[in-house]
Write a protein that holds these residues in place. Sequence first.
Motif, PDB file in Angstrom:
ATOM      1  N   UNK B 110      24.077  -5.369  -7.539  1.00 56.74           N
ATOM      2  CA  UNK B 110      23.001  -5.552  -6.565  1.00 56.74           C
ATOM      3  C   UNK B 110      21.967  -4.432  -6.629  1.00 56.74           C
ATOM      4  N   UNK B 111      22.418  -3.229  -6.982  1.00 56.96           N
ATOM      5  CA  UNK B 111      21.474  -2.106  -7.053  1.00 56.96           C
ATOM      6  C   UNK B 111      20.441  -2.347  -8.154  1.00 56.96           C
ATOM      7  N   UNK B 112      20.906  -2.949  -9.244  1.00 57.50           N
ATOM      8  CA  UNK B 112      20.003  -3.222 -10.368  1.00 57.50           C
ATOM      9  C   UNK B 112      19.008  -4.333  -9.989  1.00 57.50           C
ATOM     10  N   UNK B 113      19.525  -5.349  -9.277  1.00 63.13           N
ATOM     11  CA  UNK B 113      18.626  -6.431  -8.842  1.00 63.13           C
ATOM     12  C   UNK B 113      17.563  -5.846  -7.909  1.00 63.13           C
ATOM     13  N   UNK B 114      17.985  -4.940  -7.049  1.00 61.82           N
ATOM     14  CA  UNK B 114      17.035  -4.336  -6.110  1.00 61.82           C
ATOM     15  C   UNK B 114      15.965  -3.559  -6.877  1.00 61.82           C
ATOM     16  N   UNK B 115      16.384  -2.796  -7.877  1.00 62.94           N
ATOM     17  CA  UNK B 115      15.428  -1.986  -8.639  1.00 62.94           C
ATOM     18  C   UNK B 115      14.441  -2.843  -9.427  1.00 62.94           C
ATOM     19  N   UNK B 116      14.956  -3.876 -10.082  1.00 57.00           N
ATOM     20  CA  UNK B 116      14.094  -4.638 -10.993  1.00 57.00           C
ATOM     21  C   UNK B 116      13.594  -5.956 -10.410  1.00 57.00           C
ATOM     22  N   UNK B 117      14.294  -6.465  -9.411  1.00 57.21           N
ATOM     23  CA  UNK B 117      13.855  -7.724  -8.812  1.00 57.21           C
ATOM     24  C   UNK B 117      12.540  -7.532  -8.083  1.00 57.21           C
ATOM     25  N   UNK B 118      12.284  -6.322  -7.670  1.00 56.95           N
ATOM     26  CA  UNK B 118      11.041  -5.989  -6.991  1.00 56.95           C
ATOM     27  C   UNK B 118       9.981  -5.679  -8.068  1.00 56.95           C
ATOM     28  N   UNK B 119       9.003  -6.582  -8.178  1.00 58.03           N
ATOM     29  CA  UNK B 119       7.991  -6.458  -9.239  1.00 58.03           C
ATOM     30  C   UNK B 119       7.265  -5.119  -9.183  1.00 58.03           C
ATOM     31  N   UNK B 120       7.068  -4.677  -7.932  1.00 55.08           N
ATOM     32  CA  UNK B 120       6.295  -3.451  -7.752  1.00 55.08           C
ATOM     33  C   UNK B 120       7.075  -2.256  -8.278  1.00 55.08           C
ATOM     34  N   UNK B 121       8.359  -2.228  -7.948  1.00 55.49           N
ATOM     35  CA  UNK B 121       9.177  -1.113  -8.413  1.00 55.49           C
ATOM     36  C   UNK B 121       9.313  -1.153  -9.932  1.00 55.49           C
ATOM     37  N   UNK B 122       9.452  -2.348 -10.489  1.00 57.87           N
ATOM     38  CA  UNK B 122       9.566  -2.481 -11.944  1.00 57.87           C
ATOM     39  C   UNK B 122       8.338  -1.858 -12.614  1.00 57.87           C
ATOM     40  N   UNK B 123       7.192  -2.144 -12.024  1.00 59.96           N
ATOM     41  CA  UNK B 123       5.940  -1.634 -12.583  1.00 59.96           C
ATOM     42  C   UNK B 123       5.921  -0.106 -12.541  1.00 59.96           C
TER      43      UNK B 123
END
Lengths: 216, 468
Positions: B110-123
């Motif tokens: 879930x931590x990974x989904x949170x980090x990368x699922x959020x487009x803004x954070x991925x950017x």
Amino acid sequence: MQEHDIDFDAILGRYRADPFAYRKVRTAHTGRLRCKVREGDEVVGPSGKFRHIPGTLLYELERERNLKRITSFINGQVAMVRSDLEGSFVEAGEHVLTIRHPLKKREIVEDILRQVLTPYTAPERAKYFFSLDLQSSIDKYGQRSVSIKPGDEILTMSLMKRDTPVYYDGEPGIIHSVYFKPGVSVDQGEPLFGICPKDRLPLIEKIITRVKAEWE
Amino acid sequence: MKDKVLIANRGEIALRIMRACRDLGLDYVVVYTEADEQSEHVQRNIDSESNQRRAWRVASYTDPNDILAVADHTKCTAIHPGYGFFSEDYRFARRVTVRDQPLTFIGPKWEVIKDLGDKINTKRVANQLGIPTIPGTDGPIYNEIDAEEISRRLLEDQAERGISQPSVLVKAAAGGGGMGIEEVHEIEQFRRVYRQVQNYAKRQFGDPGVLIEQCLRDYNHLEVQLLCSRHGERVHFGTRNCTIQSTGRQKRLEAAPGFDTSCFPYEFDAPAVLDEIVENSLKLASHVRYDNVGTWEWIVSRSGQPYLLEVNTRIQVENDVSARISYLNGQHPNLIREQIRLALGDKLGYSQSDIEFRGTSIELRIVAEDPQRGFAPWIGTISQFSFPRHEWSAVYTHVPTDRPYAIPSDYDPNLALALVWGDSMAEAKQRARRFLDEMVIEGHNSSGAPINTNLQYLADNMDRLLTF
């Protein structure tokens, strides 16, 4: 529909013969079922100025840290309970009990108006919302003060994750009764709201007065 | 105890997950809603005489309490979210895995989904690693005036750089899958579009935040398919091209590999660009310790400049396009099977050098819609549905072939996914056209009008695959 098209005696006679509505109560979710009422029990719907006092507890669904308590949405008497489901794990949508609800004057008026007002029906099974402009007019002036005419953008139809504007194509009039709730799916062909052309307002008033006067 | 999987999805992906579970010797349970009662994923699992009941009706595919209640009742040990619904919902993944009776979430942690699922954070993370992203905001905007000012600057900047049709995209920050995206060409249009997207975002995702990005024209939309284990192993299954989309930015035709020099005279070194996006995808995956199947989405401009668009932390509809050009010990990998295996803690058991790429593949998304009317979804009943069977094709569908099927209006009108492959892209395209010719879909809506499908649209756009 004109005044002479309406047989008031026949309509009211039907309601006098069986002045009840039979409402099936289905499980809203999955879980282990515990019924809290028995056949013959009287139940009440939500009350209070803001309908904030819940109605009679009908059943509970036990789930992980999330007990679901389902209360009655109307007044009446429990006409039938599926006792065979007691204590078992049930699926969503299971018919659990039936409530026999005595119709009130207001409900009879609404029922009759449904037959008299011009219905605007759902073009597809979808979720509906009033358009932004129409919603703000309704919020400001109240629905029975808002007129619509052909070509007006009246609704947003949310279907298959797409929002599509719906333009009115019926006769001009005021939005007299609204039958849908925003965000709740409405089946194709079901009425979304009832339109009353301005020249028919006296007839509507007469129906309301007559039912109020004759219904005890 | 042997694992048992609850499949929290519908349609063809539910069927593919069922098959993958069977291949791995795992038992499974499916959930369904009233609207989906006639779907194949339900009908194949309803057996009133059996105690081993496998299909359970829930209020909604997005009701976590219902799904967990069924999982507990049926003694499931894992939940496969498929794509859409809960697949990229880190709160759901956390709830599944952090509870009194923890279950396995078949997807990344879930931590990974949170980090990368959020487009803004991925950017933000991508920018920190020097991975190029599309110019625009790197946080959700909630204020109309701020949003308008950002859009004005992006439009002016494009005009100064001599871009002929400057425009910006207004996107629902919490959205995904191409939903809730509108284009603005003139700043005068901005406020109307902003309100429209904001309203949509609020209704669909519960968050009215929007992103503003420069709209790139004349680009290709590429994807990199990664597979990572919880033991730090990472491999890729090549690239695919998903440029051909409907007006709602919904993918319709996909092909692998991502570029093919026999199809188009690219102005850049296409193999080098593909290598670059694969390398950068692996770099980001390594940085966030990615641990399951995932797709890195890229935009590549006509001049060959790649920009990272987003990461989809789930299995994708089009995963099989990549699998059909990949060989592992001489066999095509089944990425859904691999996903389940890795989520249950298994090691990958192979490395990049064991994966060989050969041939080309095309995926056709067959949908009941009217391409002539903005891809408007079609609702009605299908009376006949049949497709050809060849050694160079595969079909995934939840539509029954032996009885009428009413398309539920609660969901997308996707009918089937067809995969076609060949030694060269020319051969794959020729086979795809033949496949479409041989398909039979008949049906009528409630007013008697015949079914609309996108079969002709797919055939007409075949030559656009892998071109600019």
